[in-house]
Design a protein around this motif. Structure first.
Motif, PDB file in Angstrom:
ATOM      1  N   ALA A  31       0.860  -1.181   0.000  1.00 24.22           N
ATOM      2  CA  ALA A  31       0.000   0.000   0.000  1.00 24.22           C
ATOM      3  C   ALA A  31       0.897   1.232   0.000  1.00 24.22           C
ATOM      4  O   ALA A  31       2.121   1.136   0.172  1.00 24.22           O
ATOM      5  CB  ALA A  31      -0.928   0.019   1.215  1.00 24.22           C
ATOM      6  N   THR A  32       0.275   2.392  -0.178  1.00 25.68           N
ATOM      7  CA  THR A  32       1.003   3.663  -0.122  1.00 25.68           C
ATOM      8  C   THR A  32       0.336   4.583   0.895  1.00 25.68           C
ATOM      9  O   THR A  32      -0.880   4.791   0.862  1.00 25.68           O
ATOM     10  CB  THR A  32       1.016   4.352  -1.501  1.00 25.68           C
ATOM     11  N   TRP A  33       1.158   5.111   1.796  1.00 26.70           N
ATOM     12  CA  TRP A  33       0.716   6.149   2.722  1.00 26.70           C
ATOM     13  C   TRP A  33       0.998   7.508   2.093  1.00 26.70           C
ATOM     14  O   TRP A  33       1.987   7.667   1.371  1.00 26.70           O
ATOM     15  CB  TRP A  33       1.477   6.057   4.040  1.00 26.70           C
ATOM     16  N   MET A  55      -3.454  -0.082  -6.275  1.00 32.73           N
ATOM     17  CA  MET A  55      -2.581   0.350  -5.178  1.00 32.73           C
ATOM     18  C   MET A  55      -3.404   0.934  -4.044  1.00 32.73           C
ATOM     19  O   MET A  55      -3.904   2.054  -4.134  1.00 32.73           O
ATOM     20  CB  MET A  55      -1.565   1.393  -5.667  1.00 32.73           C
ATOM     21  N   PRO A  56      -3.602   0.192  -2.943  1.00 29.53           N
ATOM     22  CA  PRO A  56      -4.328   0.723  -1.783  1.00 29.53           C
ATOM     23  C   PRO A  56      -3.637   1.972  -1.229  1.00 29.53           C
ATOM     24  O   PRO A  56      -2.407   2.105  -1.289  1.00 29.53           O
ATOM     25  CB  PRO A  56      -4.282  -0.428  -0.776  1.00 29.53           C
ATOM     26  N   TYR A  57      -4.429   2.869  -0.683  1.00 26.43           N
ATOM     27  CA  TYR A  57      -3.915   4.131  -0.127  1.00 26.43           C
ATOM     28  C   TYR A  57      -4.377   4.283   1.316  1.00 26.43           C
ATOM     29  O   TYR A  57      -5.512   3.961   1.661  1.00 26.43           O
ATOM     30  CB  TYR A  57      -4.426   5.319  -0.959  1.00 26.43           C
ATOM     31  N   HIS A  58      -3.467   4.784   2.172  1.00 28.35           N
ATOM     32  CA  HIS A  58      -3.793   5.086   3.567  1.00 28.35           C
ATOM     33  C   HIS A  58      -3.439   6.546   3.844  1.00 28.35           C
ATOM     34  O   HIS A  58      -2.350   7.005   3.496  1.00 28.35           O
ATOM     35  CB  HIS A  58      -3.019   4.181   4.538  1.00 28.35           C
ATOM     36  N   HIS A  83       5.448  -0.868   2.734  1.00 27.00           N
ATOM     37  CA  HIS A  83       4.600   0.177   2.170  1.00 27.00           C
ATOM     38  C   HIS A  83       5.472   1.281   1.596  1.00 27.00           C
ATOM     39  O   HIS A  83       6.644   1.432   1.976  1.00 27.00           O
ATOM     40  CB  HIS A  83       3.691   0.772   3.240  1.00 27.00           C
TER      41      HIS A  83
END
Length: 624
Positions: A31-33, A55-58, A83
């Motif tokens: 994921a990407t913060w 690409m999941p995002y936080h 991440h």
């Protein structure tokens, strides 16, 4: 060819990277913060929207915290997945430095994508740009160079291809891994380019398990067989390699005792017959006495920091030698040790096979000695944990004792700084290979809460505890908002002792008289010796959206911790601890740590501390 912006190409590339070890495959960048500003909002930000399915995002609240969350995730995933973290230019980028240093010091992978100033320089300077009169190609991102294992600035679109591949190589290399930085000028992020399709093809990075050299293995076997008082020191490399079972087999087959560093604790369960607990300044009396009399120290995946070696005073046996099993030659050669350069699991398995073939066992008297010493130490742990009166305010060790009675092998404890790491290293009874998550390579205040979020993301369904003192909490509570937003049900235990308790104790021991370490009002003399500050950390946590349980007594705490463990929402337990003349009431340090004391002073406390310092320094030795 596919025409995409640099940012879009990078996100697509990252979504196609995988690691594989022992036949197990997983995404390298899970994921990407990100926190967005003018340095990344139109580049990486737009690309994350474009490829949200890939690409999941936080969303984070502090750039340093985002790195800590990524590092916590990476450690829990055995460095096989991590991440990415994207920031704007300026303060957003420089806030990454502490997190990057922590990652690199601990050999934990994290990908940093800070925005940068314009590569084409249409306006110079732009907002938040640092002007350097002697160099036009320097930006604040250059602060990340010394704390990164790989750094590159992508000033042309086509430069992304080799840079991205090098970044993945370093992230997946067990020897080289740490923080990797790709600085991304904001105009280049948004620039379009025709990319070869091969760049986006699924790519698998094999994480190797190099076996030991046969000659080094033979020498290692000879060294072990010739020793009479061998001691294994298990470091973080045991966990990274998933070598815990191999270590347990070696210890059981040979009877050699195993002590652990902060990073290595949990390599053996606390009740394994050969586990003798933590080693060094925060270690157990059992392990440290064995270290003082060992004739062979077998380091497995350890860097031999000064806490482990008691600043060069612990391994005091006449003729003591070192055998270092390490995947990194740099660490393998420390203390002039005989090297066994290999993956920890591969090396332990071959060492066990060879020693078993020879029928090698530690001498029975030696086994009896450390077994009896360990039993005596466990009585001291019981005494520190004991809290018979349910209506009193608990001490810090009693807090740990109540938690110790509550958890099982599924729970994970996250900590990093203050007096808690020392108490945990000496007292905690680790029940599983990954229960003990104490970041003590950089010992960074503020790590615990965001790292616990990352750990929980990597280990869904398991209870994850962030143990923080009031000093650490005040450093970085902001990611509580993230836990609430994402409904990551971490359990945060805040221990209020009104100041920097650990440094206060250290200050007193070196003649600093606890100056500037208490959270109190100023007294009439100007010192911070007045009443405790009326700071309500529980109210603060509640204001950030946390469910908060206050505990005033041992009885309250038992109930609050049980409720927190059962909770499926982010929950905080707040307790004010009872302090004594010592920081926490735990057994004192069993080995020295070098913090230089003023060579000349008029205050009696400093003069006395210097005399004690000189006495310890005289026992230091160089292992040549």
């Amino acid at each position: 060819m596919t025409r995409l912006t640099v940012a879009q190409a990078l996100v697509r590339f990252l979504a196609s990277q995988f690691t594989e070890r022992d036949g197990e495959r997983q995404r390298l960048i899970g994921a990407t913060w990100g926190i967005f500003g003018h340095g990344n909002v139109a580049g990486i930000g737009q690309a994350l929207v474009e490829y949200a399915d890939e690409m999941p995002y936080h969303q984070g609240r502090n750039e340093q915290s985002m790195v800590h969350a990524a590092v916590g995730y990476a450690r829990q995933r055995n460095r096989l997945s991590t991440h990415a973290v994207t920031t704007s230019i300026g303060p957003g980028a420089t806030n990454l430095v502490t997190g990057a240093a922590l990652a690199t010091v601990n050999h934990l992978p994290v990908l940093l994508l800070p925005g940068d100033v314009f590569a084409t320089r249409p306006a110079d300077p732009v907002l938040q740009q640092l002007e350097v009169p002697y160099a036009g190609d320097v930006s604040v991102n250059d602060c990340l160079r010394p704390v990164s294992r790989y750094f590159d600035r992508i000033t042309r679109p086509e430069a992304l291809i080799p840079a991205a591949l090098q970044a993945m190589r370093v992230l997946t290399d067990p020897v080289e891994t740490g923080a990797v930085t790709l600085a991304l000028p904001q105009d280049v992020q948004a620039e379009a380019f025709d990319w070869p399709e091969e760049f986006f093809a699924e790519r698998v990075w094999t994480v190797r398990r190099p076996a030991p050299d046969s000659g080094e293995l033979a020498e290692a076997v000879r060294a072990v067989r010739e020793s009479r008082r061998p001691l294994i020191v298990a470091g973080g490399g045991v966990h990274h390699s998933r070598a815990e079972d191999a270590l347990a087999e070696l210890a059981a087959a040979t009877g050699i005792p195993v002590a652990s560093t902060q990073a290595g604790k949990g390599s053996l369960r606390w009740d394994h017959p050969q586990d003798v607990g933590g080693i060094g300044h925060t270690g157990t009396a059992t392990a440290d006495e064995l270290a003082r009399t060992a004739d062979l120290v077998i380091g497995v995946g350890t860097r031999y920091t000064d806490f482990t070696t008691a600043s060069g005073t612990l391994f005091a046996g006449s003729g003591v030698r070192f055998l270092n099993l390490n995947i990194a030659p740099y660490d393998g050669h420390k203390l002039s040790g005989r090297t066994l350069i290999a993956d920890a699991r591969a090396g332990l398995e071959e060492l066990t096979e060879a020693l078993t073939l020879h029928g090698h066992r530690a001498e029975p008297a030696y086994v009896t000695e450390y077994t009896d010493d360990k039993e005596r130490w466990e009585y001291r742990v019981d005494a520190a944990f004991e809290a018979d009166d349910p209506d009193i305010r608990p001490t810090q060790p009693q807090v740990l004792g109540i938690l110790d009675a509550l958890v099982d092998e599924e729970d994970i404890l996250v900590n990093a700084a203050g007096s808690l790491p020392g108490d945990l290293h000496k007292l905690w009874r680790a029940r599983s290979r990954d229960q003990y998550h104490v970041e003590y390579g950089y010992s960074c205040m503020g790590y615990e809460i965001p790292a616990a979020i990352g750990v929980r993301m990597a280990a869904p369904g398991r209870p994850v505890w962030a143990l923080v003192g009031d000093g650490t909490y005040l450093m970085m509570p902001t990611e509580l908002v993230t836990a609430v937003q994402e409904n990551v049900p971490v359990k945060v235990v805040i221990l209020q002792n009104h100041g920097y308790a650990s440094i206060g104790g250290l200050s007193e021991s070196v003649g600093g008289e606890r100056f500037g370490t208490a959270y109190r009002h100023r007294s009439g003399e100007g010192a911070y010796t007045g009443a405790p500050l009326p700071v309500d950390l529980a109210a603060n946590a509640a204001s950030l959206g946390m469910r908060v349980l206050r505990a005033k007594t041992v009885r309250d705490l038992r109930e609050a911790l049980a409720r927190a463990r059962a909770a499926d929402t982010p929950t905080c337990v707040y307790v004010e601890t009872e302090t004594a003349d010592t920081v926490s009431g735990a057994p004192p340090a069993q080995a020295w740590w070098d913090v230089p004391v003023a060579e000349t002073a008029t205050r009696p406390s400093a003069v006395k501390a210097r005399d004690e310092y000189d006495r310890h320094v005289s026992t230091r030795r160089r292992h040549l």
